[in-house]
Design a protein around this motif. Structure first.
Motif, PDB file in Angstrom:
ATOM      1  N   VAL A   1       0.857  -1.186   0.000  1.00 33.89           N
ATOM      2  CA  VAL A   1       0.000   0.000   0.000  1.00 33.89           C
ATOM      3  C   VAL A   1       0.892   1.234   0.000  1.00 33.89           C
ATOM      4  CG1 VAL A   1      -1.717   1.307   1.290  1.00 33.89           C
ATOM      5  CG2 VAL A   1      -1.868  -1.187   1.210  1.00 33.89           C
ATOM      6  N   HIS A   2       0.598   2.162  -0.919  1.00 33.23           N
ATOM      7  CA  HIS A   2       1.368   3.404  -1.036  1.00 33.23           C
ATOM      8  C   HIS A   2       0.567   4.523  -0.380  1.00 33.23           C
ATOM      9  CE1 HIS A   2       4.233   6.233  -2.852  1.00 33.23           C
ATOM     10  NE2 HIS A   2       3.188   6.993  -3.115  1.00 33.23           N
ATOM     11  N   LEU A   3       1.141   5.156   0.627  1.00 29.31           N
ATOM     12  CA  LEU A   3       0.483   6.247   1.344  1.00 29.31           C
ATOM     13  C   LEU A   3       1.080   7.588   0.936  1.00 29.31           C
ATOM     14  CD1 LEU A   3       0.448   4.770   4.973  1.00 29.31           C
ATOM     15  CD2 LEU A   3      -1.323   4.570   3.224  1.00 29.31           C
ATOM     16  N   GLN A   4       0.212   8.560   0.652  1.00 25.90           N
ATOM     17  CA  GLN A   4       0.668   9.904   0.314  1.00 25.90           C
ATOM     18  C   GLN A   4      -0.071  10.934   1.165  1.00 25.90           C
ATOM     19  OE1 GLN A   4       3.241  11.208  -1.963  1.00 25.90           O
ATOM     20  NE2 GLN A   4       2.728  12.654  -0.343  1.00 25.90           N
ATOM     21  N   PRO A   5       0.552  11.435   2.227  1.00 24.19           N
ATOM     22  CA  PRO A   5      -0.086  12.482   3.043  1.00 24.19           C
ATOM     23  C   PRO A   5      -0.013  13.836   2.337  1.00 24.19           C
ATOM     24  CG  PRO A   5       1.659  11.306   4.238  1.00 24.19           C
ATOM     25  CD  PRO A   5       1.823  10.995   2.797  1.00 24.19           C
ATOM     26  N   LYS A   6      -1.041  14.653   2.529  1.00 23.26           N
ATOM     27  CA  LYS A   6      -1.066  16.007   1.983  1.00 23.26           C
ATOM     28  C   LYS A   6      -1.590  16.975   3.039  1.00 23.26           C
ATOM     29  CE  LYS A   6      -1.318  15.228  -2.989  1.00 23.26           C
ATOM     30  NZ  LYS A   6      -1.997  15.604  -4.262  1.00 23.26           N
ATOM     31  N   LEU A   7      -0.993  18.157   3.050  1.00 23.86           N
ATOM     32  CA  LEU A   7      -1.354  19.174   4.027  1.00 23.86           C
ATOM     33  C   LEU A   7      -1.518  20.504   3.315  1.00 23.86           C
ATOM     34  CD1 LEU A   7      -1.621  20.204   6.994  1.00 23.86           C
ATOM     35  CD2 LEU A   7       0.878  20.432   7.003  1.00 23.86           C
ATOM     36  N   VAL A   8      -2.656  21.143   3.517  1.00 23.83           N
ATOM     37  CA  VAL A   8      -2.922  22.473   2.968  1.00 23.83           C
ATOM     38  C   VAL A   8      -3.081  23.435   4.149  1.00 23.83           C
ATOM     39  CG1 VAL A   8      -4.470  23.903   1.585  1.00 23.83           C
ATOM     40  CG2 VAL A   8      -4.062  21.517   0.934  1.00 23.83           C
ATOM     41  N   ILE A   9      -2.292  24.514   4.131  1.00 21.12           N
ATOM     42  CA  ILE A   9      -2.335  25.466   5.243  1.00 21.12           C
ATOM     43  C   ILE A   9      -2.806  26.832   4.744  1.00 21.12           C
ATOM     44  CG2 ILE A   9      -0.550  24.254   6.532  1.00 21.12           C
ATOM     45  CD1 ILE A   9       1.492  26.248   5.594  1.00 21.12           C
ATOM     46  N   ASN A  10      -3.447  27.578   5.635  1.00 23.71           N
ATOM     47  CA  ASN A  10      -3.969  28.893   5.250  1.00 23.71           C
ATOM     48  C   ASN A  10      -3.011  30.025   5.583  1.00 23.71           C
ATOM     49  OD1 ASN A  10      -4.437  29.567   8.102  1.00 23.71           O
ATOM     50  ND2 ASN A  10      -6.133  28.099   7.950  1.00 23.71           N
ATOM     51  N   SER A  11      -1.965  29.703   6.334  1.00 28.58           N
ATOM     52  CA  SER A  11      -0.967  30.706   6.704  1.00 28.58           C
ATOM     53  C   SER A  11       0.273  29.979   7.207  1.00 28.58           C
ATOM     54  CB  SER A  11      -1.510  31.637   7.805  1.00 28.58           C
ATOM     55  OG  SER A  11      -1.841  30.892   8.963  1.00 28.58           O
TER      56      SER A  11
END
Length: 236
Positions: free
Chosen positions: A204-214
């Motif tokens: 299983v290939h895991l790809q975390p993603k994070l979007v920040i507002n500042s």
């Protein structure tokens, strides 16, 4: 002289009898309290899953399966998902969309398990928090956080994006709130048949993603915890 000896013998016998009775009564009053409550067969038959909790530290992913007594092998994927987020450093400088390090999870060792003995496996909770938080630390800068997952064998009913990923866990500030005075967040868990996923996928290939507002005020490191449960079917 004989009378004196007989008297002493009688007193000794009475003393020994008293000591024996005292010892037996003392043993009767003792109570041993076990540190851990045993899980009985009846509890398993009454549809009570066994629950597992794990606090994420600096343990490497390849160490997770070494102690099957402490952590069953099928917990490896959940631990890896949490580990993909925990111990991640969020810098006080950088862009507003961060693609965290990908993780490949080898599940081939699960082929030795008899999944017929398992009714279901649930991924109950994944919480991300600020590790060793300072007074001004907060996760309020997080808009979205998710872990995408690419499988060898897709799970029916789960949407797959153009790149072949499904969304396993996610947080969206627009609809979710922070806890722990802004220092932790609980991710939503997609409705996935985890037993089927673990049974049919070797990698299983895991790809975390994070979007920040500042940009956060200070560089901080993430920690986390997971909870999962397993319902066994022993056949009796």
């Amino acid at each position: 002289m004989i009378d004196l000896a007989m008297k002493n013998l009688s007193q000794s016998a009475n003393f020994l009898l008293f000591l024996t009775l005292f010892t037996l009564l003392s043993c009767g009053r003792e109570k041993l309290t076990p540190l851990y409550r045993p899980v009985t067969i009846n509890e398993l038959k009454n549809d009570k899953p066994i629950r597992f909790s794990y606090q994420i530290d600096d343990t490497q992913i390849d160490e997770y399966a070494k102690n099957a007594g402490k952590f069953p092998l099928f917990g490896k994927l959940f631990q890896a998902m949490a580990r993909a987020l925990a111990n991640t450093t969020i810098s006080s400088s950088g862009g507003h969309e961060l693609e965290l390090d990908a993780v490949n999870v080898d599940l081939s060792n699960l082929s030795s398990l008899d999944f017929n003995l398992i009714d279901f496996i649930n991924f109950d909770s994944l919480i991300v928090s600020v590790k060793n938080a300072k007074n001004h630390d907060s996760l309020a800068f997080v808009d979205k956080l998710e872990i995408l997952m690419k499988l060898d064998v897709p799970v029916p009913g789960i949407p797959v994006d153009a790149n072949g990923y499904i969304r396993a866990v996610f947080y969206d500030k627009a609809s979710n709130t922070l806890g722990c005075d802004g220092r932790c967040l609980k991710l939503n868990i997609s409705n996935i048949d985890w037993k089927s996923l673990l049974q049919n996928n070797k990698l299983v290939h895991l790809q975390p993603k994070l979007v920040i507002n500042s940009v956060p005020l200070s560089t901080m490191k993430l920690a986390g915890s997971i909870d999962f449960s397993v319902k066994f079917n022993l056949g009796f």
